[in-house]
Design a protein around this motif. Sequence first.
Motif, PDB file in Angstrom:
ATOM      1  N   HIS A  69       1.395  -0.867   0.050  1.00 29.24           N
ATOM      2  CA  HIS A  69      -0.362  -0.270  -0.133  1.00 29.24           C
ATOM      3  C   HIS A  69       0.914   1.399   0.036  1.00 29.24           C
ATOM      4  CE1 HIS A  69      -3.318   2.617   2.149  1.00 29.24           C
ATOM      5  NE2 HIS A  69      -3.019   3.170   0.983  1.00 29.24           N
ATOM      6  N   LEU A  92       0.935   7.603 -11.901  1.00 30.05           N
ATOM      7  CA  LEU A  92      -0.459   6.248 -11.026  1.00 30.05           C
ATOM      8  C   LEU A  92      -0.609   5.805 -11.764  1.00 30.05           C
ATOM      9  CD1 LEU A  92      -1.123   9.029  -7.980  1.00 30.05           C
ATOM     10  CD2 LEU A  92       0.524   7.524  -8.575  1.00 30.05           C
ATOM     11  N   ALA A  93      -1.776   5.881 -12.732  1.00 28.09           N
ATOM     12  CA  ALA A  93      -1.879   5.216 -14.017  1.00 28.09           C
ATOM     13  C   ALA A  93      -0.978   4.019 -14.405  1.00 28.09           C
ATOM     14  CB  ALA A  93      -2.827   5.545 -15.212  1.00 28.09           C
ATOM     15  N   SER A 137       0.519   2.018 -11.671  1.00 29.23           N
ATOM     16  CA  SER A 137      -0.021   0.784 -10.976  1.00 29.23           C
ATOM     17  C   SER A 137      -0.669  -0.523 -12.266  1.00 29.23           C
ATOM     18  CB  SER A 137      -1.888   1.476 -10.740  1.00 29.23           C
ATOM     19  OG  SER A 137      -1.648   2.570 -10.139  1.00 29.23           O
ATOM     20  N   GLN A 138      -0.754  -0.212 -13.405  1.00 31.78           N
ATOM     21  CA  GLN A 138      -0.849  -0.689 -14.613  1.00 31.78           C
ATOM     22  C   GLN A 138       0.132  -1.717 -14.477  1.00 31.78           C
ATOM     23  OE1 GLN A 138      -0.909   0.932 -18.389  1.00 31.78           O
ATOM     24  NE2 GLN A 138      -1.528  -1.194 -19.794  1.00 31.78           N
ATOM     25  N   HIS A 197       2.631  -2.999 -11.658  1.00 24.75           N
ATOM     26  CA  HIS A 197       2.198  -2.815 -10.201  1.00 24.75           C
ATOM     27  C   HIS A 197       0.793  -2.929 -10.382  1.00 24.75           C
ATOM     28  CE1 HIS A 197       5.673  -1.072 -11.055  1.00 24.75           C
ATOM     29  NE2 HIS A 197       6.562  -2.133 -10.370  1.00 24.75           N
ATOM     30  N   PRO A 198      -0.027  -4.208 -10.351  1.00 26.76           N
ATOM     31  CA  PRO A 198      -1.396  -3.793 -10.279  1.00 26.76           C
ATOM     32  C   PRO A 198      -1.674  -4.440  -8.338  1.00 26.76           C
ATOM     33  CG  PRO A 198      -0.853  -6.145 -11.354  1.00 26.76           C
ATOM     34  CD  PRO A 198       0.314  -4.953 -11.832  1.00 26.76           C
ATOM     35  N   ARG A 205      -1.201  -1.352  -3.665  1.00 27.67           N
ATOM     36  CA  ARG A 205      -2.959  -0.462  -3.715  1.00 27.67           C
ATOM     37  C   ARG A 205      -2.123   1.340  -3.707  1.00 27.67           C
ATOM     38  NH1 ARG A 205      -5.897   1.700   0.182  1.00 27.67           N
ATOM     39  NH2 ARG A 205      -5.878   0.670   1.724  1.00 27.67           N
ATOM     40  N   ILE A 206      -3.059   2.287  -4.230  1.00 27.14           N
ATOM     41  CA  ILE A 206      -2.016   3.632  -4.341  1.00 27.14           C
ATOM     42  C   ILE A 206      -2.939   4.396  -3.332  1.00 27.14           C
ATOM     43  CG2 ILE A 206      -2.030   5.141  -5.139  1.00 27.14           C
ATOM     44  CD1 ILE A 206      -0.299   3.992  -7.197  1.00 27.14           C
TER      45      ILE A 206
END
Length: 308
Positions: free
Chosen positions: A94, A112-113, A116-117, A119-120, A123-124
């Motif tokens: 997290h 950030l997108a 996140s893609q 490192h799915p 959680r951010i």
Amino acid sequence: MRLDLTTLNLILAIEQNRSITKGAAREHLALAAASKRVSDLESRLGVQLFERRARGVEPTEACRALVRHIRSLHASLHALESEVMEFARGIKGHLRIAANSGAIAECLPADLAAFSQAHPQIRISLEDLTSAEVQAAVAEGRADVGVFTPPLLDNRLQHWFYRDARLAVLVPAGHELAARSAVSFSDLLDYDLIGLHAGASAQELMREQALARGRTLNARLQVRGFDAIAQLVEAGLGVAVLPEGPAERFSRIFAVRLLRLDEAWGARDYCLGVARQERLPTVLQRFVEALCPQSKTIEPTEKARKPA
């Protein structure tokens, strides 16, 4: 001195109900046992927590202070439980991010997108704060990483250059300055300025620049959010200085004109900062390297050390 959670929950229940009897019942304790817990805690702390009244009890100031900490502890325990339970759902980390409004409006969402893609399982969470608040949140452990504009205010942080940016000017479409392509800050000081809330980095910078010119900043309207600023400018209530990225977007949506701010201080950097530590956690190191690929060694760059 150890404080057990059962006793702390009892104190909170008594404070909320203004009754030892009702507090004990809520916590499923016998009245005698609850009274002894309260007395023992008062003895250990050396303070009186409740004033006994004919129809119950009244918390003392010491009790109110204790209750604030109990509530904070409950929030921390809830966050701890939620975060640990995420591992059962496949979440491997997290990342708590604090950033100023400019970075969120200009460059951070796309990065950030992408992160996140890639490192799915991480959680951010993201919080919008002023640059000073961002640095304090990271230094005090309330955020893992921060994005802010210089200067660095807390030497407990190490930081890197993230992105460069510029400030621009928005004026109403029919404004007397609208025919220009660029303006100086002095040109703007004759008009009402619409800006972000006090403490925002651009707002404080303009205040300093106005004082340096022996002028007063006519900050008549201060709001939260660049879109609100643009709508107020469109309505003819003033002019605004804001990051070039959102300013350019708003110039296509609203009846406003985008002008270049002809000032050296109009160019500014966004920096990424973390609390100083010998070795960054893996999740945090990956994030730093993703947003600041020129800083693979996790060392601050010279550019980031220069105040804006």
